[in-house]
Structures are given as C-alpha cells and as structure tokens.
Design a protein around this motif. Structure first.
Motif, mmCIF file in Angstrom:
data_model
loop_
_atom_site.group_PDB
_atom_site.id
_atom_site.type_symbol
_atom_site.label_atom_id
_atom_site.label_comp_id
_atom_site.label_asym_id
_atom_site.label_seq_id
_atom_site.Cartn_x
_atom_site.Cartn_y
_atom_site.Cartn_z
ATOM 1 N N TYR A 1 41.493 44.751 40.179
ATOM 2 C CA TYR A 1 40.548 43.504 39.928
ATOM 3 C C TYR A 1 39.617 43.858 39.035
ATOM 4 O O TYR A 1 39.038 45.051 38.927
ATOM 5 N N THR A 2 39.244 42.951 38.103
ATOM 6 C CA THR A 2 37.980 43.117 37.152
ATOM 7 C C THR A 2 37.279 41.775 36.976
ATOM 8 O O THR A 2 37.895 40.797 37.413
ATOM 9 N N LYS A 3 36.247 42.046 36.462
ATOM 10 C CA LYS A 3 35.354 40.764 36.227
ATOM 11 C C LYS A 3 34.800 41.430 35.006
ATOM 12 O O LYS A 3 34.081 42.314 34.867
ATOM 13 N N GLY A 4 34.437 40.355 34.081
ATOM 14 C CA GLY A 4 33.991 40.574 32.653
ATOM 15 C C GLY A 4 33.754 39.316 31.920
ATOM 16 O O GLY A 4 34.215 37.966 32.405
ATOM 17 N N GLN B 1 29.805 33.388 25.684
ATOM 18 C CA GLN B 1 30.632 34.229 26.735
ATOM 19 C C GLN B 1 31.011 33.312 27.663
ATOM 20 O O GLN B 1 30.299 32.458 28.386
ATOM 21 N N VAL B 2 32.342 33.398 28.137
ATOM 22 C CA VAL B 2 33.095 33.020 29.415
ATOM 23 C C VAL B 2 33.154 34.068 30.128
ATOM 24 O O VAL B 2 33.435 34.910 30.180
ATOM 25 N N THR B 3 33.511 33.673 31.753
ATOM 26 C CA THR B 3 33.855 34.851 32.917
ATOM 27 C C THR B 3 35.253 34.717 32.907
ATOM 28 O O THR B 3 35.811 33.945 33.145
ATOM 29 N N SER B 4 35.883 35.892 33.226
ATOM 30 C CA SER B 4 37.265 36.003 33.857
ATOM 31 C C SER B 4 37.042 36.885 34.778
ATOM 32 O O SER B 4 36.522 38.080 34.585
ATOM 33 N N SER B 5 37.556 36.781 36.024
ATOM 34 C CA SER B 5 37.720 37.504 37.217
ATOM 35 C C SER B 5 38.956 37.253 37.767
ATOM 36 O O SER B 5 39.293 36.446 38.313
ATOM 37 N N ASP C 1 39.189 33.086 46.038
ATOM 38 C CA ASP C 1 37.776 32.149 45.789
ATOM 39 C C ASP C 1 36.729 32.583 44.737
ATOM 40 O O ASP C 1 36.485 33.683 44.706
ATOM 41 N N THR C 2 36.413 31.683 43.924
ATOM 42 C CA THR C 2 35.216 32.091 43.158
ATOM 43 C C THR C 2 35.769 32.820 41.792
ATOM 44 O O THR C 2 35.099 33.047 40.784
ATOM 45 N N GLN C 3 37.029 33.414 41.807
ATOM 46 C CA GLN C 3 37.735 33.982 40.640
ATOM 47 C C GLN C 3 38.389 32.951 39.825
ATOM 48 O O GLN C 3 38.770 31.952 40.126
ATOM 49 N N GLU C 4 38.364 33.509 38.446
ATOM 50 C CA GLU C 4 38.656 32.589 37.357
ATOM 51 C C GLU C 4 39.392 33.345 36.039
ATOM 52 O O GLU C 4 38.727 34.472 35.942
ATOM 53 N N LEU C 5 40.180 32.704 35.499
ATOM 54 C CA LEU C 5 40.668 33.264 34.018
ATOM 55 C C LEU C 5 39.904 32.343 33.238
ATOM 56 O O LEU C 5 40.341 31.164 32.927
ATOM 57 N N ASP D 1 42.658 24.808 46.629
ATOM 58 C CA ASP D 1 41.432 23.854 45.995
ATOM 59 C C ASP D 1 41.443 24.456 44.539
ATOM 60 O O ASP D 1 41.273 25.483 44.329
ATOM 61 N N GLY D 2 40.941 23.667 43.617
ATOM 62 C CA GLY D 2 40.598 23.968 42.307
ATOM 63 C C GLY D 2 41.775 24.556 41.392
ATOM 64 O O GLY D 2 42.945 23.984 41.813
ATOM 65 N N GLY D 3 41.738 25.743 40.885
ATOM 66 C CA GLY D 3 43.007 26.183 40.132
ATOM 67 C C GLY D 3 43.373 25.416 39.068
ATOM 68 O O GLY D 3 44.563 25.227 39.088
ATOM 69 N N VAL D 4 42.440 24.593 38.370
ATOM 70 C CA VAL D 4 43.130 23.842 37.446
ATOM 71 C C VAL D 4 43.431 24.391 36.339
ATOM 72 O O VAL D 4 42.746 25.376 35.717
ATOM 73 N N PHE D 5 44.663 24.311 35.762
ATOM 74 C CA PHE D 5 45.125 24.925 34.511
ATOM 75 C C PHE D 5 44.947 23.950 33.490
ATOM 76 O O PHE D 5 45.474 22.625 33.406
#
Length: 188
Positions: A66-69, A91-95, A149-153, A173-177
């Motif tokens: 697992y990573t967040k950056g 900058q955008v976040t990926s976790s 939950d709360t993680q995203e690419l 819920d969410g997870g929109v590609f």
C-alpha cells in the motif's frame, strides 16, 4: 488454432458475446479505438473467471503493498519552467494497494489471458501492432489493485502505448473510472 488454447480462452473470455477471433469484430474494435481512443467491453471475462480472480485477490491481499503519494498527471518530475499550479505541475493523490505479477497464482485466469496467443492476436489487430511482447518489468505485467474507502488512483496518463483495465469487483459506492477522449496528442 490449438483447441486446448481456445477452450482455455472460452473459460476466461465471454467469447459468446465478444468473439475476439472474428476479423469483423476485430475491425470494429479497431475502428472504435481509432475514433475514441478506447473500447469498453462489458462482461468481457466470464463470471467464473471473475469469481476465481476475486478469490485469488482476497487470498493474496496480505501481499499487497500500500502506498500514498502525489504526482502530476504525466507521472514525471515537476517542470520548473511552469508555475506550481499549472496543469503540468499540479499534484494529484494516488493511494492504493497492489500485488504484482509474481504474487498472482501462476494458474490464475489473469496469467492465462496475458499469455494467450488468441488474445494477443486480437490486441495486435485492434491496436495495429505487428506483435506484442512480454513486459520487460517482470513485476508489472499483471497487477491487481486494491482500493479501500478514501483511496484513489489519481488522474494520470499511462506511460505505455496502451493499457488494459479489467473491473474485477464493482465498488459499493464511488469508484468512477473516467476516460477523456482526444485529450492529448500522440507525442504527449
């Protein structure tokens, strides 16, 4: 065609719906990708293959890294010739969590699909490539991503000439590609 290979493919790909060996279907997909830059094939994998991949994913989740950056959309270092808030540097976040090729069981439908000659031939026809070769990075050929939950690419441009994304489990819920057509040129 080797009937064993085709039988294995029929267990993985919903070939009744998506006849990837058919030259007319290949041409149709090529037209769509040339026009839109993307093709979407709902229920491409059989339910059995998806279920197997889900079980494998759950069994091997403890291997996930697992990573967040943060990163820019090009996945490159910032360009000092632009301000920090310029789209080039924003900058955008990926976790996320990820297991790599070596952590996915060798008998997984993911490996079988990746190595399948009929599938590779389909991709060559659709992408107008003479041949496809295994990815040089032995850990990145096949990846299974996990997002809690709360993680995203975060939004990004893939660095490869093409990518295949398979939805293995729909989010609660969410997870929109999202994919935006004609956003960048061939040299971007």
């Amino acid at each position: 065609m080797n009937t064993t290979v085709q039988a294995d493919l029929n267990c993985i790909v919903n070939t009744d719906r998506w006849n990837i060996s058919d030259s007319n279907f290949q041409a149709h997909c090529r037209q769509k990708i040339n026009k839109n830059g993307v093709i979407v094939l709902p229920e491409f994998l059989t339910r059995s293959a998806v279920k197997t991949i889900q079980v494998e994913g759950n069994q091997n989740r403890h291997h996930a890294y697992y990573t967040k950056g943060t990163h820019n959309v090009y996945l490159t270092p910032n360009d000092d010739s632009y301000p920090n808030q310029h789209p080039r540097n924003r900058q955008v976040t990926s976790s996320k969590g990820c297991i790599t090729t070596d952590q996915i069981p060798t008998d997984s439908p993911l490996h079988a699909l990746y190595e399948n000659t009929t599938f590779r031939n389909f991709l060559c026809k659709v992408l107008d490539e003479e041949a496809l070769h295994e990815y040089a990075d032995a850990l990145s050929s096949i990846n299974l991503h996990y997002a809690e939950d709360t993680q995203e690419l975060g939004w990004h441009f893939d660095n490869s000439s093409f990518a295949i994304t398979l939805l293995i489990q729909k989010p609660d819920d969410g997870g929109v590609f999202e994919y935006v057509e004609h956003l960048r040129g061939e040299n971007d």
